[in-house]
Motif scaffolding. Sequence first.
Motif, PDB file in Angstrom:
ATOM      1  N   GLY A  50       7.051 -30.358  51.641  1.00 38.20           N
ATOM      2  CA  GLY A  50       5.772 -30.547  52.276  1.00 38.20           C
ATOM      3  C   GLY A  50       5.897 -30.918  53.755  1.00 38.20           C
ATOM      4  N   SER A  54       4.572 -28.699  56.960  1.00 39.47           N
ATOM      5  CA  SER A  54       3.515 -29.272  57.672  1.00 39.47           C
ATOM      6  C   SER A  54       3.853 -29.426  59.154  1.00 39.47           C
ATOM      7  CB  SER A  54       3.122 -30.662  57.208  1.00 39.47           C
ATOM      8  OG  SER A  54       4.200 -31.517  57.154  1.00 39.47           O
ATOM      9  N   ARG A  57       2.839 -25.890  62.771  1.00 44.38           N
ATOM     10  CA  ARG A  57       1.146 -26.234  62.967  1.00 44.38           C
ATOM     11  C   ARG A  57       0.386 -25.071  62.955  1.00 44.38           C
ATOM     12  NH1 ARG A  57       0.127 -30.758  61.633  1.00 44.38           N
ATOM     13  NH2 ARG A  57      -1.642 -30.753  62.730  1.00 44.38           N
ATOM     14  N   MET A  60      -0.293 -24.435  59.245  1.00 42.77           N
ATOM     15  CA  MET A  60      -1.181 -25.201  58.631  1.00 42.77           C
ATOM     16  C   MET A  60      -2.774 -24.975  59.281  1.00 42.77           C
ATOM     17  SD  MET A  60       0.546 -27.237  56.550  1.00 42.77           S
ATOM     18  CE  MET A  60      -0.434 -28.628  56.470  1.00 42.77           C
TER      19      MET A  60
END
Length: 122
Positions: A50, A54, A57, A60
């Motif tokens: 995770g 993450s 960017r 995400m």
Amino acid sequence: MTGKSRRGFASMDPARQREIASKGGRAAHEKGTAHEWSSDEARNAGRKGGVTVSRDRVHMAAIGREGGESRSAAAREARLGGRNTEREVPMQVARDGDRSGRAAPMSDRAPASPRSDESSAR
């Protein structure tokens, strides 16, 4: 065919491939070399994955955008009661001589000022 002969594992039917692969898994467990995850190992591996994901960017932002679109589509579907299945995006038609055929979404344009007859009716 592309000129390559299908030999060996690739030429077998899927049931036979599964049979052979499962023998390998059973053999590893019998030998004691198969890895079985503890709950702590699995938790740490998930956390590390995770954290790594993450950091991206752009990725995400893309998955967040998809989630928002999905949620708003579901809300729209509930509001309309299944009457409209196409995606609705409010668009403002360009009337200033722009003949490009493109209109910007409403959110990209400045809010329209009220017309004089609308403001006097309030």
